[in-house]
Design a protein around this motif. Structure first.
Motif, PDB file in Angstrom:
ATOM      1  N   TYR A 124      13.155  -3.722  -5.929  1.00 21.30           N
ATOM      2  CA  TYR A 124      12.546  -2.417  -6.169  1.00 21.30           C
ATOM      3  C   TYR A 124      12.343  -1.755  -4.824  1.00 21.30           C
ATOM      4  N   GLU A 125      12.831  -0.519  -4.683  1.00 20.70           N
ATOM      5  CA  GLU A 125      12.785   0.172  -3.393  1.00 20.70           C
ATOM      6  C   GLU A 125      12.087   1.508  -3.539  1.00 20.70           C
ATOM      7  N   VAL A 126      11.215   1.784  -2.573  1.00 24.35           N
ATOM      8  CA  VAL A 126      10.518   3.063  -2.478  1.00 24.35           C
ATOM      9  C   VAL A 126      10.565   3.483  -1.014  1.00 24.35           C
ATOM     10  N   ASP A 127      10.754   4.787  -0.776  1.00 26.29           N
ATOM     11  CA  ASP A 127      10.757   5.246   0.612  1.00 26.29           C
ATOM     12  C   ASP A 127      10.195   6.650   0.704  1.00 26.29           C
ATOM     13  N   ASP A 128       9.922   7.031   1.899  1.00 30.19           N
ATOM     14  CA  ASP A 128       9.505   8.390   2.225  1.00 30.19           C
ATOM     15  C   ASP A 128      10.031   8.665   3.627  1.00 30.19           C
ATOM     16  N   ILE A 129      11.242   9.211   3.707  1.00 36.17           N
ATOM     17  CA  ILE A 129      11.901   9.461   4.980  1.00 36.17           C
ATOM     18  C   ILE A 129      12.233  10.943   5.062  1.00 36.17           C
ATOM     19  N   ASP A 130      11.767  11.583   6.120  1.00 40.40           N
ATOM     20  CA  ASP A 130      12.016  13.005   6.315  1.00 40.40           C
ATOM     21  C   ASP A 130      13.497  13.210   6.632  1.00 40.40           C
ATOM     22  N   PRO A 131      14.183  14.084   5.897  1.00 44.97           N
ATOM     23  CA  PRO A 131      15.618  14.261   6.128  1.00 44.97           C
ATOM     24  C   PRO A 131      15.956  14.939   7.458  1.00 44.97           C
ATOM     25  N   VAL A 132      15.024  15.648   8.033  1.00 43.42           N
ATOM     26  CA  VAL A 132      15.284  16.336   9.299  1.00 43.42           C
ATOM     27  C   VAL A 132      14.972  15.431  10.484  1.00 43.42           C
ATOM     28  N   THR A 133      13.758  14.899  10.535  1.00 36.32           N
ATOM     29  CA  THR A 133      13.370  14.063  11.675  1.00 36.32           C
ATOM     30  C   THR A 133      13.833  12.617  11.531  1.00 36.32           C
ATOM     31  N   ARG A 134      14.149  12.228  10.292  1.00 32.14           N
ATOM     32  CA  ARG A 134      14.537  10.841   9.979  1.00 32.14           C
ATOM     33  C   ARG A 134      13.437   9.848  10.324  1.00 32.14           C
ATOM     34  N   LEU A 135      12.196  10.299  10.209  1.00 28.39           N
ATOM     35  CA  LEU A 135      11.033   9.444  10.402  1.00 28.39           C
ATOM     36  C   LEU A 135      10.417   9.170   9.044  1.00 28.39           C
ATOM     37  N   GLY A 136       9.781   8.024   8.883  1.00 31.42           N
ATOM     38  CA  GLY A 136       9.142   7.680   7.616  1.00 31.42           C
ATOM     39  C   GLY A 136       9.126   6.182   7.430  1.00 31.42           C
ATOM     40  N   ARG A 194       0.837  -1.207   0.000  1.00 35.86           N
ATOM     41  CA  ARG A 194       0.000   0.000   0.000  1.00 35.86           C
ATOM     42  C   ARG A 194       0.870   1.254   0.000  1.00 35.86           C
ATOM     43  N   LEU A 195       1.900   1.267   0.843  1.00 38.04           N
ATOM     44  CA  LEU A 195       2.803   2.420   0.886  1.00 38.04           C
ATOM     45  C   LEU A 195       3.561   2.575  -0.432  1.00 38.04           C
ATOM     46  N   LEU A 196       4.050   1.475  -0.987  1.00 37.80           N
ATOM     47  CA  LEU A 196       4.749   1.524  -2.273  1.00 37.80           C
ATOM     48  C   LEU A 196       3.848   2.150  -3.335  1.00 37.80           C
ATOM     49  N   ALA A 197       2.587   1.747  -3.357  1.00 35.73           N
ATOM     50  CA  ALA A 197       1.639   2.259  -4.351  1.00 35.73           C
ATOM     51  C   ALA A 197       1.337   3.742  -4.148  1.00 35.73           C
ATOM     52  N   SER A 198       1.593   4.268  -2.948  1.00 34.42           N
ATOM     53  CA  SER A 198       1.269   5.663  -2.658  1.00 34.42           C
ATOM     54  C   SER A 198       2.291   6.653  -3.201  1.00 34.42           C
ATOM     55  N   ARG A 199       3.390   6.178  -3.710  1.00 36.73           N
ATOM     56  CA  ARG A 199       4.440   7.050  -4.248  1.00 36.73           C
ATOM     57  C   ARG A 199       4.635   6.745  -5.725  1.00 36.73           C
ATOM     58  N   PRO A 200       4.945   7.750  -6.534  1.00 41.58           N
ATOM     59  CA  PRO A 200       5.046   7.534  -7.978  1.00 41.58           C
ATOM     60  C   PRO A 200       6.407   7.050  -8.465  1.00 41.58           C
ATOM     61  N   PHE A 201       7.459   7.190  -7.652  1.00 41.71           N
ATOM     62  CA  PHE A 201       8.805   6.856  -8.102  1.00 41.71           C
ATOM     63  C   PHE A 201       9.490   5.899  -7.137  1.00 41.71           C
ATOM     64  N   GLY A 202      10.422   5.127  -7.676  1.00 44.72           N
ATOM     65  CA  GLY A 202      11.231   4.239  -6.869  1.00 44.72           C
ATOM     66  C   GLY A 202      12.534   3.959  -7.579  1.00 44.72           C
ATOM     67  N   ARG A 203      13.276   2.975  -7.073  1.00 44.79           N
ATOM     68  CA  ARG A 203      14.553   2.597  -7.658  1.00 44.79           C
ATOM     69  C   ARG A 203      14.551   1.095  -7.918  1.00 44.79           C
ATOM     70  N   VAL A 204      14.852   0.738  -9.161  1.00 41.02           N
ATOM     71  CA  VAL A 204      14.942  -0.674  -9.507  1.00 41.02           C
ATOM     72  C   VAL A 204      16.417  -1.066  -9.459  1.00 41.02           C
ATOM     73  N   VAL A 205      16.691  -2.221  -8.838  1.00 42.67           N
ATOM     74  CA  VAL A 205      18.045  -2.727  -8.684  1.00 42.67           C
ATOM     75  C   VAL A 205      18.128  -4.024  -9.470  1.00 42.67           C
ATOM     76  N   PHE A 206      19.120  -4.103 -10.357  1.00 41.46           N
ATOM     77  CA  PHE A 206      19.294  -5.282 -11.198  1.00 41.46           C
ATOM     78  C   PHE A 206      20.780  -5.511 -11.416  1.00 41.46           C
ATOM     79  N   THR A 207      21.125  -6.581 -12.097  1.00 40.12           N
ATOM     80  CA  THR A 207      22.522  -6.906 -12.353  1.00 40.12           C
ATOM     81  C   THR A 207      22.897  -6.504 -13.775  1.00 40.12           C
TER      82      THR A 207
END
Length: 150
Positions: free
Chosen positions: A78-90, A22-35
């Protein structure tokens, strides 16, 4: 609050598979990791979630597409996050699974309409990631977690 106080004030709480998707779907961008050439490669992409599939749009000439086409399926993360850079919460979610090019014309057309490119250029290939592992964590203030959840 200094840096040590901030670190002391946060804890990680594991998320369920459902909440993670659900959280992943709430953001439009992420990072795909492959070889790529036996080395890890990471690319930012936009995505959508269809059920449990994570669907991305890319160029036929991209290294991700080349990797998927070469093996017809490839393990990616595939990684998606939402972490506040000041509070480091997310939160942060990582999906690991098999990536395959979407070849069904009807599915590809539906995804093509729904996934608008976020950069200039032709994005002519749809790749679907079928998650085997879905992990997520939420970084929260220690006092916001009940004693029974620790």
């Amino acid at each position: 609050m200094d840096r040590d106080d901030i670190a002391e004030a946060r804890i990680m709480v594991n998320l369920s598979r459902t909440e993670s998707l659900r959280l992943l779907a709430s953001r439009p961008f992420g990072r795909v990791v492959f070889t790529r050439d036996a080395l890890p490669a990471i690319r930012p992409v936009n995505h959508l979630v269809d059920g449990e599939l994570v669907v991305v749009r890319t160029r036929l000439s991209s290294r991700l597409t080349t990797a998927v086409h070469a093996d017809s399926e490839v393990v990616v993360a595939y990684e998606v996050d939402d972490i506040d850079p000041v509070t480091r919460l997310g939160w942060s979610v990582v999906v690991t699974g098999i990536a395959r090019t979407v070849t069904d014309p009807m599915r590809a057309a539906r995804y093509d309409r729904a996934l608008q490119p976020w950069i200039d250029g032709v994005m002519d290939t749809i790749v679907a990631i079928e998650p085997s592992l879905v992990t997520g964590v939420r970084l929260v203030r220690r006092e916001s977690v009940g004693a029974d959840a620790r």
